[in-house]
Design an enzyme around this catalytic site. Structure first.
Site, PDB file in Angstrom:
ATOM      1  N   ASP A  32      40.233  50.745  48.282  1.00 14.49           N
ATOM      2  CA  ASP A  32      39.111  50.229  47.304  1.00 14.49           C
ATOM      3  C   ASP A  32      37.743  51.620  47.269  1.00 14.49           C
ATOM      4  OD1 ASP A  32      38.000  48.660  44.780  1.00 14.49           O
ATOM      5  OD2 ASP A  32      40.265  48.024  45.362  1.00 14.49           O
ATOM      6  N   HIS A 105      33.590  46.290  42.393  1.00 13.52           N
ATOM      7  CA  HIS A 105      34.911  46.000  42.840  1.00 13.52           C
ATOM      8  C   HIS A 105      36.293  45.315  43.867  1.00 13.52           C
ATOM      9  CE1 HIS A 105      39.304  47.620  41.861  1.00 13.52           C
ATOM     10  NE2 HIS A 105      39.292  47.319  40.558  1.00 13.52           N
ATOM     11  N   SER A 435      43.758  44.786  38.223  1.00 14.43           N
ATOM     12  CA  SER A 435      43.033  45.022  39.960  1.00 14.43           C
ATOM     13  C   SER A 435      43.340  43.678  40.500  1.00 14.43           C
ATOM     14  CB  SER A 435      42.024  45.777  39.500  1.00 14.43           C
ATOM     15  OG  SER A 435      41.637  47.182  39.780  1.00 14.43           O
TER      16      SER A 435
END
Lengths: 661, 82
Positions: A32, A105, A435
């Site tokens: 990520d 994220h 996600s």
């Protein structure tokens, strides 16, 4: 996350998931944007030494030291050589050339999968509670592959290469690209090698829903995860001057609106730009929006950027309406000014009011956090949908998990909107996407791996899929698709919504090994060179054998017939029939399982043979066939059904999706 | 233009490594150098795939694809967060 553990039944069933050394030896690798190691979600209190199987490292770099790792965050690497070869050197004034997460994220996904328990978590007071990842005792290894300019396949492949060498047990990738043949897709090729080493690879399905054929990460050795909602909401109502109220959602916290009705204006009428209604940067006329509530429409720029534009132009607040693309799905944002998001129907009514009233006024009423919202889960509109555009006989997505308004750990580098003009810093943030659903399943897979160390990735995936639910547990029928407001189908939810407690004791599993997947590649007609590219070996398909994709021991059924207008394989105009073979492995006690078939369309016949399977010992395997017969139908017709095996204690369910193209 | 370089992932048939190379990375490097003196490997892959990545012109990529032991020369793809 503060709500999903209870939503998934993990909090009341902790005893089912042993906190033994085996559970703490499971390592989840996350590819990520990196990690913010100071997050309390990566506290290593109570964890023993790093597992002896671990071969990875904690890589140093800008703003990241080896000592930033601990017994929870046991590894951190970064991969940017491919990125830099294409786009030039990373601008280190904007992002850290190290495993550090400047985006948020990666910290969110990693903490969702395997974050430690953090008491008192919330975002600006919203979604308060004790936050935890799905596998609180598992270890985390972070591989930074995504940068401001994107995630490049050379870097992703390098990270997967290292993760395999490092000995992770689960790989979580909340990213994807287009849909190309498996041997051309770096995630698919890397995942094949991982699968071969016993690593379960969980990937997000994509956010291109509700369009058909929009799922990415389609390879059958990947677990592909779509998104659903929780039973939690953040209501913020729009109250109009004509007395009408409309529902919306918001995560705004800050100086409240004046305790009175404010002038309300449509952004399209407060701008000289062609797309003024979208509230793009620099398009609003300050004279026309100052001190007013502004109605903006979704599209082109980020939702939070629209709020930023309204604020910059002097607006007092924003109502953001969905368009037909998003329908009635409401995604909450921590806007920098008082703002709420409303569905398309509400937006249309607000526009009618704005265009018909000579002096329109409105205000927003923020209600905070509400739980117990029904129905839940519903399939998120954005969640990518089947059929599988590469191999229609493999149903994708595999499963859905919570992915809407998920609170989890966040970076200290940017605020909750991610905007450069957002000065706020938060320990947790609430965001949405597949996600977010992917690491839920990654963490749950880690829990299963801890409970059943000898299970293969296919067995773990099978357990998650065959125990998933497709109808509301409290009654009320099939899971709803928010995109339509109607019952969802297997192209939307795959096998259904994950149910980890049931997955722990599935009774039977559809197991697969490397040879099964190689035979699948033969069935696809791959050349020896293509197989070698994907599977790293010389493998010649046995010319005396007949290979069929319908024989891959997948836990779900997708049947693709040619439509009435003809086409190969379907016998246009006449009846078609196709046989699938499956093998079940007993992972429970001895027992006799009986099959039940549910298909609502009487012209479609599903014949299962035999109808009873008896298992006398663990790991015993029994095979069965399913023959699907149906008359030719019009193109784009879909018929859905379900096949279930049950011994009275366990139910081993498989969705059926039959489509005509 | 025709001289523009792009990143490719080169998949190699590991079993076809000619005798005389001690390590696969040396063979990969020799294969790359046979089509481009200036090209450098970005990564050497050992576990996820057998091969390497490098910046090449379209002509170099095509030429490399015709070398013995080369399975495929695939252009890099960009992925995005979901």
């Amino acid at each position: 996350t503060t709500r999903t553990p209870s939503f998934l039944g993990l909090d009341k069933n902790a005893e089912f998931f042993p906190e033994s050394d085996v559970a703490t030896d499971v390592i989840v690798g996350v590819l990520d944007t990196g990690v913010w190691p100071e997050s309390k979600s990566f506290d290593d209190n109570g964890l023993g030494p790093v597992p002896s199987s671990w071969k990875g490292v904690c890589q140093t770099g800008k703003n990241f030291k080896a000592s930033d790792c601990n017994r929870k965050l046991i590894g951190a690497r970064y991969f940017c050589s491919g990125y830099e070869a294409t786009l030039g050197p990373i601008d280190e004034s904007k992002e850290s050339k190290s495993p550090r997460d400047d985006d948020g994220h990666g910290t969110h996904t990693a903490s969702t999968a395997a974050g430690s328990v953090v008491a008192g978590a919330n975002l600006l007071g919203y979604a308060p509670g004790s936050a935890r990842g799905m596998a609180t005792r598992a270890r985390l290894a972070v591989y930074k592959v995504c940068w401001m300019g994107g995630c490049f396949s050379t870097d992703i492949l390098a990270a997967m290469d290292k993760a395999i060498e490092d000995n992770v047990n689960v790989l979580s990738l909340s990213l994807g690209g287009g849909t190309s043949d498996y041997y051309r897709d770096s995630i698919a090729t890397g995942a094949f090698a991982a699968m071969e080493k016993g690593i379960l690879v969980s990937c997000s399905a994509g956010n291109a829903g509700p369009n058909q054929y929009s799922v990415s990460n389609l390879a059958p050795w990947i677990t592909t995860v779509g998104a659903g909602t929780l039973d939690r909401d953040f209501p913020a109502f729009v109250s109009l001057g004509n007395g009408k109220n409309f529902s919306g959602v918001s995560l705004f916290k800050g100086e409240a609106l004046p305790n009175k009705m404010l002038p309300f204006v449509y952004a399209g009428n407060a701008s000289n730009a062609t797309n003024g209604n979208l509230c793009l940067m620099g398009t609003l006329d300050p004279e026309k929006v100052k001190g007013k509530l502004v109605l903006c429409e979704r599209g082109i720029n980020a939702r939070v950027q629209k709020g930023s534009e309204v604020k910059a132009a002097g607006g007092a607040g924003m109502v953001l309406t969905n368009t037909a693309t998003n329908g009635e799905e409401l995604v909450a944002d921590a806007h920098l000014l008082p703002a709420t998001a409303v569905g398309k129907k509400t937006g249309d009514e607000l526009k009618t009011y704005l265009f018909s009233d000579s002096n329109p006024t409105a205000t927003i009423l923020f209600e905070g956090t509400k739980v117990g919202i029904e129905p839940s889960p519903v399939v998120a509109a954005f969640s990518s949908r089947g059929p599988n555009s590469i191999t229609p006989e493999i149903l994708k997505p595999d499963i859905i998990a919570p992915g809407v308004n998920i609170i989890a750990g966040w970076t200290g580098a940017v605020g909750p909107t991610g905007l450069s003009d957002d000065p706020r810093r938060v320990a947790f943030n609430i965001i949405s996407g597949t996600s977010m659903s992917c690491p839920h399943v990654s963490g749950l897979a880690a829990l299963l791996k801890g409970a059943h160390p000898d299970w293969s990735p296919a067995a773990i995936r099978s357990a998650l899929m065959t125990t998933a639910y497709t109808a509301y547990k409290s009654g009320g029928g099939a899971l709803v698709d928010v995109a339509t407001g109607k019952p969802s189908n297997p192209f939307d939810h795959g096998s259904g919504h994950v149910d980890p407690v049931s997955a722990l004791t599935p009774g039977l599993v559809y197991d697969m090994n490397v040879v099964d997947y190689l035979n699948f590649l033969c069935a696809l007609g791959y050349t020896p060179s293509q197989i070698n590219t994907l599977a790293r070996r010389n493998f010649t398909c046995d010319s005396t054998k007949k290979f069929s994709v319908t024989d891959l021991n997948y836990p779900s059924f997708a049947v693709s017939f040619a439509s009435q207008m003809g086409g190969a394989g379907g016998g246009g105009g006449s009846s078609s029939s196709v046989k699938y073979t499956r093998t079940l492995t007993n992972v429970g006690e001895a027992g006799t399982y009986k099959v039940s078939v549910n298909v609502p369309n009487s012209s479609v016949k599903i014949l299962v043979e035999p109808q009873t399977l008896s298992f006398s010992q663990a790991n015993e395997k029994k095979s069965y066939t399913v023959t699907f017969s149906a008359p030719a139908m019009a193109a784009d017709t879909n018929v859905f059904g379900r096949i279930e095996w049950s011994d009275g204690k366990h139910t081993v369910g498989s969705p059926v999706a039959i489509s005509w193209s | 233009g025709s001289g523009a370089k792009q990143t490719y992932i080169v998949h190699m048939a590991k079993s076809e490594m000619p005798a005389g190379f001690e390590d696969h990375s040396h063979w990969y490097d020799a294969s790359l150098k046979s089509v481009s003196e200036s090209a450098e490997m970005i990564y050497v892959y050992r576990n996820a795939v057998h091969g390497f990545s490098a910046r090449l012109t379209a002509e170099e990529a095509e030429s490399l694809g015709n070398q013995p032991g080369i399975l495929s020369v695939l252009p890099e793809m960009k992925y995005e967060l979901h």
